[in-house]
Design a protein around this motif. Structure first.
Motif, PDB file in Angstrom:
ATOM      1  N   ALA A  88      -3.097   7.114  -4.546  1.00 22.66           N
ATOM      2  CA  ALA A  88      -2.832   7.235  -3.116  1.00 22.66           C
ATOM      3  C   ALA A  88      -2.706   8.690  -2.692  1.00 22.66           C
ATOM      4  CB  ALA A  88      -1.553   6.473  -2.764  1.00 22.66           C
ATOM      5  N   ARG A  94       1.082   4.973   1.073  1.00 23.92           N
ATOM      6  CA  ARG A  94       0.402   5.795   2.080  1.00 23.92           C
ATOM      7  C   ARG A  94       0.801   7.258   1.935  1.00 23.92           C
ATOM      8  NH1 ARG A  94       1.352   0.807   4.272  1.00 23.92           N
ATOM      9  NH2 ARG A  94      -0.340  -0.084   5.541  1.00 23.92           N
ATOM     10  N   THR A 123       0.837  -1.199   0.000  1.00 25.77           N
ATOM     11  CA  THR A 123       0.000   0.000   0.000  1.00 25.77           C
ATOM     12  C   THR A 123       0.874   1.252   0.000  1.00 25.77           C
ATOM     13  OG1 THR A 123      -1.732  -1.147   1.237  1.00 25.77           O
ATOM     14  CG2 THR A 123      -1.803   1.259   1.238  1.00 25.77           C
ATOM     15  N   HIS A 138      -0.938   3.882  -9.211  1.00 28.77           N
ATOM     16  CA  HIS A 138      -1.167   3.612  -7.784  1.00 28.77           C
ATOM     17  C   HIS A 138      -0.696   4.792  -6.936  1.00 28.77           C
ATOM     18  CE1 HIS A 138      -2.371  -0.419  -8.758  1.00 28.77           C
ATOM     19  NE2 HIS A 138      -1.186  -0.739  -9.266  1.00 28.77           N
ATOM     20  N   ASP A 144       6.190   4.607   0.323  1.00 22.02           N
ATOM     21  CA  ASP A 144       6.035   3.405  -0.489  1.00 22.02           C
ATOM     22  C   ASP A 144       7.263   2.530  -0.273  1.00 22.02           C
ATOM     23  OD1 ASP A 144       7.980   4.793  -1.847  1.00 22.02           O
ATOM     24  OD2 ASP A 144       6.940   4.843  -3.779  1.00 22.02           O
TER      25      ASP A 144
END
Length: 506
Positions: A500, A61, A59, A496, A79
């Protein structure tokens, strides 16, 4: 945002608090200031390891400071790539700090510990920021701290090299600001994720300026990484400064490479039109020249610190050989080599420090001198670090170079890259063999050994710790390469990152 996500800001908050506290404590209660600085390094390593663990779920963040949503507010981004860099910086800082305390190098100036912490603040901020302007700010923080650290211990040669170092970086900062001004004028934002979105939608009339801005950015990052022909400041600066400081500076050239990896696939990737892959025409030949220049310098160097500086330059060139291919596979190999090269260069500087402390008037000059106390142990340590630096088995340098050679095998210039890596490895072996034989094998047999009763075996602890980390990278090579591959996969999946950071702002 969960409570655990609040930990993302810890690598910035810790040195921000520790640096002024250490400064206030040093004058009257020096031990308290030293204890605070050491504790700060330990806490940063723990925080970095915790963040590395958080990043394992894949994930990305985002931490919006002040709860202002991106792209309007400042954002920190965690990351896999930033987590790797945070752990590397924290581990290196703790080992270097221990060496500074054991050798009492920190006593040569009142401001060593505050500057050390501010240096870490700049490094950690550069790795976490999701905004180009704040990347510039954190660059300036680490550079200002490095000016003081570079002059630590004083000396005429150090001052002369320091002036050149400051001038070069002022020029780099000016170019950085010009590039930021161009990008902001074109897009109205400096948030990296938002830039990636807006650069991709620029009209044909603005594509030329976007390309100029991208080239300026890459020039600045190349200057920070000491890429030929922007490398002239590095050998003199690193050879003149104290080895313990140069060991910490081993990661500074990697900040420039990190910035390239962070910005080019994200902002100047395939969707950027005429600005796509802006470094492609010049980065590869510059990387080849940097590699050759570095390892030829290893062969020609006359001192251990100078040799370590050129080895660092050569390793940066080797790293950029993989980066310049701009594929996921080569970036994964580059990330593994980046960690290895940083640790190996730092180990070379610390071994040089240990050696020059025991050789008296001979210092780190690569000439035969009398035998000295602990020569055999230091010689074995020198052998291990040089094996790692040039990339021979069994340490991680061999794995790293094999990883790079395998990853570039499909490139159109693969034969050039193979010849560069293998040829410079041979030059490095000859250079280090020459210095090792002069320093540890051809020592003069006549007379008593140089007596260094004040030297202790504890001075060997820090370079031994770095060699141990290099050995662990070999023993756990499968896990390390998997981490590098996962980080590279995130870098080359920018959607991604955009999701995020921008979320609903898209």
């Amino acid at each position: 945002m969960t409570a655990l996500d609040q930990l993302i800001i810890a690598p910035i908050v810790i040195p921000t608090i520790v640096a002024p506290l250490a400064l206030l404590a040093m004058r009257r209660r020096r031990r308290v200031g030293v204890a605070l600085s050491l504790a700060g390094c330990v806490l940063m390593l723990l925080a970095a390891l915790a963040l590395f663990g958080m990043a394992q779920d894949g994930t990305i963040r985002a931490y919006p400071l002040g709860d202002w949503p991106a792209p309007f507010g400042i954002v920190l981004v965690l990351d896999r790539l930033s987590a790797i860099m945070l752990v590397l910086a924290a581990a290196l800082a703790l080992i270097v700090m221990i060496h500074a305390l054991v050798t009492s190098v920190d006593r040569k100036g009142w401001h060593f510990h505050p500057l050390f912490q501010f240096q870490l603040l700049g490094l950690n901020g550069a790795f976490l920021t999701g905004d180009l302007f704040n990347l510039f700010v954190f660059f300036e923080v680490l550079l200002i701290a490095s000016y003081g650290l570079m002059l630590h211990g004083q000396g005429g040669a150090r001052l002369k090299a320091g002036v050149a170092y400051v001038i070069v970086n002022i020029v780099g900062s000016a170019l950085f600001l010009i590039a930021l001004g161009l990008l902001y004028g074109l897009t109205g934002t400096l948030n990296m994720a938002d830039l990636a979105r807006r650069v991709a939608t620029l009209g044909a009339a603005d594509q030329g300026l976007a390309r100029v801005a991208g080239l300026l950015l890459l020039t600045v990052f190349g200057l920070k990484a000491a890429v030929v022909p922007l490398h002239l400041w590095l050998p003199r600066t690193y050879a003149a400064t104290m080895p313990v400081v140069a060991a910490l500076f081993a990661i500074m050239t990697k900040v420039g490479v990190y910035a390239m990896i962070r910005t080019v696939p994200l902002i100047f990737g395939p969707g950027a039109g005429a600005a796509a892959w802006v470094p492609a025409p010049w980065l590869m030949p510059a990387a080849i020249l940097t590699t050759i220049t570095g390892f030829v310098g290893v062969l020609a160097a006359r001192g251990m610190r100078e040799q370590a500086a050129f080895a660092l330059l050569g390793s940066t060139g080797t790293l950029l050989l993989a980066v310049a291919c701009w594929t996921e596979a080569t970036t994964a190999a580059a990330l593994y080599y980046l960690v290895h090269a940083t640790l190996a260069a730092a180990a070379l500087f610390l071994v040089a420090d240990v050696t020059m402390r025991r050789r008296g008037q001979y210092g780190d000059a690569i000439v035969a001198g009398p035998r000295f106390v602990g020569q055999q142990a230091v010689g074995l340590l020198f052998l291990a670090t040089t094996i790692a630096a040039v990339g021979l088995p069994p340490l991680s340098g061999f794995v790293a170079k094999l990883f790079i050679l395998q990853s570039v095998s499909t490139n159109a210039l693969s034969w050039v890259l193979w010849a560069t890596v293998l040829g410079t490895t041979l030059i490095g072996v000859v250079g280090f063999a020459r210095s090792g034989s002069a320093l540890f094998w051809k020592a003069k047999a006549d007379g008593d050994p140089i007596a260094c009763p004040e030297r202790s075996r504890a001075e060997l602890a820090a370079p031994m710790a770095l060699v141990a980390l290099l050995a662990m990278m070999t023993l756990f090579g499968g896990g390390a390469t998997a981490q590098a591959q996962a980080a590279a996969a995130q870098v080359f999946a920018p959607q991604h990152y955009l999701n995020a950071v921008l979320g609903n702002a898209r």
